[in-house]
Design an enzyme around this catalytic site. Structure first.
Site, PDB file in Angstrom:
ATOM      1  N   CYS A  80      -0.191  12.664 -17.344  1.00  0.00           N
ATOM      2  CA  CYS A  80       1.557  12.511 -17.895  1.00  0.00           C
ATOM      3  C   CYS A  80       1.414  11.131 -16.924  1.00  0.00           C
ATOM      4  CB  CYS A  80       2.538  13.242 -17.841  1.00  0.00           C
ATOM      5  SG  CYS A  80       4.379  12.681 -18.429  1.00  0.00           S
TER       6      CYS A  80
ATOM      7  N   CYS B  12      10.628  25.401 -29.848  1.00  0.00           N
ATOM      8  CA  CYS B  12      10.321  23.762 -28.784  1.00  0.00           C
ATOM      9  C   CYS B  12       9.816  23.671 -28.374  1.00  0.00           C
ATOM     10  CB  CYS B  12      11.309  23.963 -27.717  1.00  0.00           C
ATOM     11  SG  CYS B  12      13.029  24.520 -28.071  1.00  0.00           S
TER      12      CYS B  12
ATOM     13  N   CYS C   3      13.193  22.249 -31.935  1.00  0.00           N
ATOM     14  CA  CYS C   3      13.469  20.871 -30.905  1.00  0.00           C
ATOM     15  C   CYS C   3      12.033  20.596 -30.214  1.00  0.00           C
ATOM     16  CB  CYS C   3      14.147  21.588 -29.347  1.00  0.00           C
ATOM     17  SG  CYS C   3      14.533  21.005 -27.983  1.00  0.00           S
TER      18      CYS C   3
ATOM     19  N   CYS D  13      19.542  18.233 -26.038  1.00  0.00           N
ATOM     20  CA  CYS D  13      19.458  18.699 -25.529  1.00  0.00           C
ATOM     21  C   CYS D  13      19.892  18.170 -23.910  1.00  0.00           C
ATOM     22  CB  CYS D  13      18.339  19.857 -26.131  1.00  0.00           C
ATOM     23  SG  CYS D  13      17.975  20.860 -24.624  1.00  0.00           S
TER      24      CYS D  13
ATOM     25  N   CYS E 146       6.556  17.967 -11.700  1.00  0.00           N
ATOM     26  CA  CYS E 146       5.758  18.821 -12.699  1.00  0.00           C
ATOM     27  C   CYS E 146       4.773  19.067 -12.550  1.00  0.00           C
ATOM     28  CB  CYS E 146       6.340  17.197 -13.932  1.00  0.00           C
ATOM     29  SG  CYS E 146       5.373  17.994 -15.211  1.00  0.00           S
TER      30      CYS E 146
ATOM     31  N   CYS F  55       7.041  12.583 -12.127  1.00  0.00           N
ATOM     32  CA  CYS F  55       7.712  13.191 -11.465  1.00  0.00           C
ATOM     33  C   CYS F  55       7.344  14.746 -10.660  1.00  0.00           C
ATOM     34  CB  CYS F  55       8.352  13.842 -13.085  1.00  0.00           C
ATOM     35  SG  CYS F  55       8.771  12.675 -14.208  1.00  0.00           S
TER      36      CYS F  55
ATOM     37  N   ARG G 177      21.882  26.539 -21.355  1.00  0.00           N
ATOM     38  CA  ARG G 177      21.167  27.156 -22.118  1.00  0.00           C
ATOM     39  C   ARG G 177      20.168  27.693 -19.910  1.00  0.00           C
ATOM     40  NH1 ARG G 177      17.763  23.708 -25.040  1.00  0.00           N
ATOM     41  NH2 ARG G 177      18.892  25.815 -26.407  1.00  0.00           N
TER      42      ARG G 177
HETATM   43  N1  SAM Z   1       7.436  15.013 -20.968  1.00  0.00           N
HETATM   44  C1  SAM Z   1       8.753  14.899 -21.649  1.00  0.00           C
HETATM   45  C2  SAM Z   1      10.075  14.638 -20.486  1.00  0.00           C
HETATM   46  O1  SAM Z   1      10.233  15.295 -19.809  1.00  0.00           O
HETATM   47  O2  SAM Z   1      11.351  14.850 -21.467  1.00  0.00           O
HETATM   48  C3  SAM Z   1       9.179  16.730 -21.691  1.00  0.00           C
HETATM   49  C4  SAM Z   1       8.103  17.554 -21.040  1.00  0.00           C
HETATM   50  S1  SAM Z   1       9.472  18.384 -19.784  1.00  0.00           S
HETATM   51  C5  SAM Z   1       8.569  19.200 -18.980  1.00  0.00           C
HETATM   52  C6  SAM Z   1      11.018  18.520 -19.662  1.00  0.00           C
HETATM   53  C7  SAM Z   1      11.820  19.198 -18.551  1.00  0.00           C
HETATM   54  O3  SAM Z   1      10.890  20.092 -17.804  1.00  0.00           O
HETATM   55  C8  SAM Z   1      12.045  17.780 -17.335  1.00  0.00           C
HETATM   56  O4  SAM Z   1      12.613  17.190 -18.247  1.00  0.00           O
HETATM   57  C9  SAM Z   1      12.612  18.554 -16.403  1.00  0.00           C
HETATM   58  O5  SAM Z   1      13.835  19.025 -17.058  1.00  0.00           O
HETATM   59  C10 SAM Z   1      11.924  20.381 -17.179  1.00  0.00           C
HETATM   60  N2  SAM Z   1      10.668  20.452 -15.782  1.00  0.00           N
HETATM   61  C11 SAM Z   1       9.451  20.356 -15.426  1.00  0.00           C
HETATM   62  N3  SAM Z   1       9.057  20.999 -15.221  1.00  0.00           N
HETATM   63  C12 SAM Z   1      10.143  22.011 -14.034  1.00  0.00           C
HETATM   64  C13 SAM Z   1       9.595  22.821 -12.908  1.00  0.00           C
HETATM   65  N4  SAM Z   1       8.491  23.018 -12.337  1.00  0.00           N
HETATM   66  N5  SAM Z   1      11.000  23.630 -12.874  1.00  0.00           N
HETATM   67  C14 SAM Z   1      11.777  23.670 -13.293  1.00  0.00           C
HETATM   68  N6  SAM Z   1      11.685  22.960 -14.895  1.00  0.00           N
HETATM   69  C15 SAM Z   1      10.884  21.849 -14.731  1.00  0.00           C
HETATM   70 FE1  SF4 Z   2       5.629  13.796 -17.598  1.00  0.00          FE
HETATM   71 FE2  SF4 Z   2       6.520  16.086 -16.644  1.00  0.00          FE
HETATM   72 FE3  SF4 Z   2       7.869  13.927 -15.932  1.00  0.00          FE
HETATM   73 FE4  SF4 Z   2       7.591  14.844 -18.326  1.00  0.00          FE
HETATM   74  S1  SF4 Z   2       8.735  16.136 -16.363  1.00  0.00           S
HETATM   75  S2  SF4 Z   2       7.761  12.618 -18.128  1.00  0.00           S
HETATM   76  S3  SF4 Z   2       5.899  16.270 -18.861  1.00  0.00           S
HETATM   77  S4  SF4 Z   2       5.808  14.168 -15.653  1.00  0.00           S
END
Ligand code: SAM
Ligand code: SF4
Ligand code: DTB
Length: 335
Positions: free
Chosen positions: A66, A112, A144, A204, A73, A70, A276
């Protein structure tokens, strides 16, 4: 002292407000725990009688690579944890629907699906997403999608094929946000949320704790969520899963009682939303999870994996819900 009856609870406890201040939310978050739990219970029992817990299963359709940065992530290409290279399901509609069918058989209510994208792309991959959504709905499950930003047109196409909800989290407070993500702004997140709403799709939207934020930041995040009118239909509360190779890998585990406080406060602020209990349940332990259910959590992610990390086993969750005496869909007949 007179006994409090359900009628009194209904009339007093459920107040839908959209004008919370950060100080008011912080005051709730920091209340003596017993008082906070009591108030959350009053609201939850009045607004959502029956203690039913929705089970949502997660599947990563597009994993890793991606473009966003973040910090939490494992799927960001900016992090050395990037898990890209896992088998791709992006155009494998039937394979995804097989997983949805299995989730349904295991007792899930909602399926989801996640795409590690900055934004939804048009073309064969979006056509496949639409087919996945309509297939999941045809199985009788809620569907979702979480796939980053989207256009009005994409939102309306998703609505047309029956998408139940779109997940797009605010993640943290506006003040702490630039410590966590620099490639997408808070304002862009709010605009995405608005697009989802305008298309008539349930929203959500929640966040994560344990990312080095202050109590003020947690209050500020909850305040933004609680002032969205109407409230997001579901609010995932995640505890950071600190994955090796991400900038947040060394942060300490969240104190389980902090999750209890977040859930209870979210319940009081957004009485009718599904709160949730999301990532990080493996670190919580049985008793803390039960306290979260008592504090008003009425949904969990159900299934052995989240997107790329693990989640409690299905059997363990069934046992947990039975021990807590709450009902999940496979136990509930339509009384
Ligand atoms: N890329 C999309 C986005 O960011 O909306 C969808 C996938 S993203 C993985 C969905 C959510 O998962 C993120 O917004 C974050 O809140 C949560 N998330 C991702 N990695 C995480 C982690 N290591 N610990 C807790 N929550 C996490
Ligand atoms: Fe990409 Fe992870 Fe950020 Fe979602 S949370 S936008 S998958 S880097
Ligand atoms: C949400 O708030 N949490 C889920 C879901 N929405 C998409 C994702 C949690 C991901 C945890 C880290 C992982 O498994 O990669």
């Amino acid at each position: 002292m007179p006994v409090l009856v359900a009628k009194d609870l209904n009339s007093k406890a459920v107040v839908l407000r959209y004008d919370w201040t950060v100080d008011q939310v912080r005051d709730l978050l920091e209340r003596p725990l017993m008082d906070l739990l009591w108030q959350a219970q009053l609201v939850h029992r009045a607004a959502n009688p029956g203690y039913r817990v929705q089970l949502a299963s997660l599947l990563s359709v597009k994993t890793g690579g991606c473009q966003e940065d973040c910090a939490y992530c494992p799927q960001s290409m900016h992090n050395s944890s990037d898990v890209e290279g896992q088998p791709e399901l992006v155009v494998q509609v039937q394979a995804v629907l097989e997983r949805a069918r299995a989730a349904k058989e295991a007792g899930a209510d909602r399926f989801c699906m996640g795409w590690a994208w900055r934004e939804i792309r048009d073309g064969v991959q979006f056509e496949a997403m639409l087919a996945m959504v309509s297939g999941v709905r045809a199985l009788g499950l809620e569907a979702c999608v979480t796939a980053g930003m989207l256009t009005d047109k994409q939102a309306s196409q998703l609505a047309k094929v029956g998408l139940t909800a779109y997940n797009h989290n605010l993640d943290t407070s506006p003040e702490h946000y630039d410590q966590i993500i620099t490639t997408r702004t808070y304002q862009e997140r709010l605009e995405t949320i608005q697009r989802v709403r305008s298309a008539g799709i349930s929203l959500c939207c929640g966040g994560i704790i344990g990312m080095g934020e202050s109590i003020e930041d947690r209050a500020s995040l909850l305040c933004v969520l609680a002032n969205i009118n109407p409230h997001p239909e579901s609010v995932p509360i995640n505890a950071l899963v600190a994955v090796e190779g991400t900038p947040l890998e060394d942060l300490p585990e969240v104190d389980p009682l902090e999750m209890v406080r977040m859930v209870a406060t979210a319940r009081i602020l957004m009485p009718r939303s599904r709160v949730r209990l999301s990532a990080g349940r493996e670190q919580l332990g049985r008793e803390a999870q039960i306290l979260c259910l008592q504090a008003g959590a009425d949904s969990i992610f159900y299934g052995d994996t989240l997107l790329t990390t693990s989640n409690p086993h299905v059997e363990a969750d069934r046992e947990l819900l039975a021990q807590a005496g709450v009902h999940a869909s496979w136990q509930v007949s339509d009384e």
